[in-house]
Scaffold this active site. Structure first.
Site, short mmCIF file in Angstrom:
data_model
loop_
_atom_site.label_atom_id
_atom_site.label_comp_id
_atom_site.label_asym_id
_atom_site.label_seq_id
_atom_site.Cartn_x
_atom_site.Cartn_y
_atom_site.Cartn_z
N SER A 9 2.05 4.53 5.71
CA SER A 9 1.56 3.80 4.54
C SER A 9 0.04 3.78 4.57
O SER A 9 -0.58 3.20 5.48
CB SER A 9 2.10 2.37 4.56
OG SER A 9 1.34 1.62 3.66
N HIS A 34 2.97 7.39 2.08
CA HIS A 34 3.42 6.25 1.29
C HIS A 34 2.17 5.61 0.68
O HIS A 34 1.21 5.29 1.38
CB HIS A 34 4.17 5.28 2.20
CG HIS A 34 4.77 4.12 1.49
ND1 HIS A 34 6.00 4.18 0.87
CD2 HIS A 34 4.32 2.85 1.31
CE1 HIS A 34 6.28 3.00 0.33
NE2 HIS A 34 5.27 2.17 0.58
N ASP A 36 0.81 2.62 -1.60
CA ASP A 36 1.14 1.28 -2.11
C ASP A 36 0.23 0.87 -3.26
O ASP A 36 -0.99 0.73 -3.07
CB ASP A 36 1.00 0.25 -0.98
CG ASP A 36 2.15 0.35 0.00
OD1 ASP A 36 3.31 0.26 -0.43
OD2 ASP A 36 1.88 0.52 1.20
N MET A 38 -0.68 -2.07 -5.79
CA MET A 38 -0.51 -3.52 -6.00
C MET A 38 -1.47 -3.97 -7.10
O MET A 38 -2.60 -3.50 -7.18
CB MET A 38 -0.82 -4.27 -4.71
CG MET A 38 0.03 -3.79 -3.54
SD MET A 38 -0.28 -4.77 -2.09
CE MET A 38 0.73 -3.90 -0.88
N HIS A 68 4.65 3.75 -4.32
CA HIS A 68 5.42 2.50 -4.33
C HIS A 68 4.72 1.55 -5.30
O HIS A 68 3.68 0.97 -4.96
CB HIS A 68 5.46 1.95 -2.90
CG HIS A 68 6.16 0.63 -2.77
ND1 HIS A 68 6.12 -0.13 -1.61
CD2 HIS A 68 6.92 -0.07 -3.64
CE1 HIS A 68 6.81 -1.24 -1.79
NE2 HIS A 68 7.30 -1.23 -3.02
N MET A 70 4.11 -1.68 -7.04
CA MET A 70 4.32 -3.13 -7.05
C MET A 70 3.48 -3.67 -8.20
O MET A 70 2.45 -4.33 -8.00
CB MET A 70 3.89 -3.71 -5.69
CG MET A 70 4.88 -3.36 -4.59
SD MET A 70 4.17 -3.52 -2.93
CE MET A 70 3.40 -1.93 -2.75
N MET A 139 12.94 -3.08 1.45
CA MET A 139 11.78 -3.82 1.94
C MET A 139 12.21 -4.74 3.09
O MET A 139 13.12 -5.55 2.93
CB MET A 139 11.16 -4.68 0.83
CG MET A 139 10.56 -3.92 -0.34
SD MET A 139 9.27 -2.75 0.13
CE MET A 139 8.06 -3.82 0.90
N PHE A 145 1.45 -7.17 1.56
CA PHE A 145 0.49 -7.00 2.66
C PHE A 145 1.09 -6.16 3.78
O PHE A 145 2.31 -6.21 4.02
CB PHE A 145 0.07 -8.36 3.22
CG PHE A 145 -0.61 -9.21 2.18
CD1 PHE A 145 -1.98 -9.07 1.94
CD2 PHE A 145 0.11 -10.11 1.40
CE1 PHE A 145 -2.60 -9.82 0.95
CE2 PHE A 145 -0.50 -10.86 0.40
CZ PHE A 145 -1.88 -10.71 0.18
N GLY A 146 0.22 -5.44 4.47
CA GLY A 146 0.62 -4.75 5.68
C GLY A 146 0.63 -5.73 6.85
O GLY A 146 0.18 -6.87 6.73
N ASP A 177 10.68 -0.13 4.58
CA ASP A 177 9.24 -0.39 4.45
C ASP A 177 8.90 -1.80 4.91
O ASP A 177 9.40 -2.78 4.35
CB ASP A 177 8.87 -0.20 2.96
CG ASP A 177 7.37 -0.35 2.69
OD1 ASP A 177 6.60 -0.46 3.65
OD2 ASP A 177 7.00 -0.34 1.50
N GLY A 199 2.72 1.43 8.34
CA GLY A 199 1.30 1.36 8.07
C GLY A 199 0.52 0.98 9.30
O GLY A 199 -0.04 1.83 10.00
C1 DX5 Z 1 3.94 -3.95 1.86
C2 DX5 Z 1 3.86 -2.44 1.66
C3 DX5 Z 1 4.04 -1.65 2.88
C4 DX5 Z 1 3.02 -1.90 3.96
C5 DX5 Z 1 3.73 -1.80 5.27
O1 DX5 Z 1 3.99 -4.55 0.63
O2 DX5 Z 1 4.86 -2.03 0.73
O3 DX5 Z 1 4.15 -0.27 2.59
O4 DX5 Z 1 1.96 -0.99 3.95
O5 DX5 Z 1 2.81 -2.13 6.27
P1 DX5 Z 1 3.28 -2.35 7.78
O6 DX5 Z 1 3.90 -1.06 8.24
O7 DX5 Z 1 2.00 -2.67 8.45
O8 DX5 Z 1 4.27 -3.49 7.78
ZN ZN Z 2 5.17 0.10 0.46
#
Ligand code: DX5
Ligand code: ZN
Length: 224
Positions: A9, A34, A36, A38, A68, A70, A139, A145-146, A177, A199
């Site tokens: 990610s 991937h 993301d 947002m 992805h 969001m 999910m 957030f990561g 994810d 990520g």
């Molecule tokens: C969260 C994202 C993920 C995120 C995952 O909303 O959709 O793709 O980057 O991050 P990690 O792997 O750090 O949980």
């Molecule tokens: Zn994602």
């Protein structure tokens, strides 16, 4: 033998050097990227849009990109991301007025269609649109957030989703994810996942090749 896919990610990559980060992680053995998106509305965070996807393509990235989304509303961005070079476009059912129509739109633009299922989203939304899907993205954290902790009840959801997919013959990726680390990948794979979005677990490391090799070793072990 299952063809496991590792999908870093970019959310945890260094955005100031995004092209380079993408090249490096792919050369280190990742299968796809991937991406993301947002919007500070559907989720409380703001990231990157179609111009950045297109910039990665212009930079020379040819690997599949899973966008992805969001974002809400979602349909107008489908066209923009298809034109920007997305391979998969994954949407959340909550963000679409008509999920089936949004998935059709993705396929009309010759992209592969994904459906993202939040921890609180029931799986019964999947069967009515299963025939339109190329990927189901489970999910394992609340999106936004990561670096969050993997929610363990997701494992059961993965098992049930695997059954839904195996019930029909077309290839549909079962991607997970959020919160994926080297040490929980084997049990996630055993539950039925074949695609792993990670990520922070990858981009926090100095050596992307080393962590991806360790992840693949975990996936291999899970088959014994
Ligand atoms: C969260 C994202 C993920 C995120 C995952 O909303 O959709 O793709 O980057 O991050 P990690 O792997 O750090 O949980
Ligand atoms: Zn994602």
């Amino acid at each position: 033998m299952i063809n496991y896919l590792i999908s870093p990610s970019l959310l945890s990559a260094d955005f100031a050097r995004l092209g380079e980060e993408a090249v490096n992680v792919l050369e280190a053995g990742a299968d796809m990227l991937h991406f993301d998106v947002m919007d500070n509305h559907f989720v409380p965070n703001l990231t990157i849009g179609p111009m950045v996807c297109s910039a990665l393509r212009k930079f020379g990235i040819t690997a599949p990109i899973d966008v992805h989304l969001m974002t809400e509303p979602v349909d107008r961005l489908i066209k923009d991301f298809a034109e920007a070079g997305a391979t998969y476009i994954t949407i959340h059912p909550e963000a679409s007025e008509h999920v089936g129509k949004s998935l059709d739109l993705i396929r009309e633009y010759n992209c592969k269609a994904g459906l993202a299922i939040n921890p609180d989203t029931p799986l019964h939304l999947i069967p009515p649109v299963l025939g339109k899907l190329d990927m189901i993205l489970i999910m394992a954290v609340k999106p936004g957030f990561g670096g969050q902790q993997f929610i363990s009840s997701t494992l059961d959801k993965i098992r049930q989703t695997r059954k839904l997919i195996d019930f029909q013959k077309r290839e549909i990726l079962l991607s997970v994810d959020g919160g994926i680390k080297e040490d929980n990948m084997a049990e996630i794979a055993k539950a039925g996942a074949d695609t792993f979005v990670a990520g922070s677990a990858i981009f926090s490391q100095d050596d992307y090749g080393k962590i991806i090799r360790k992840m693949r070793a975990q996936l291999k072990n899970s088959e014994n």
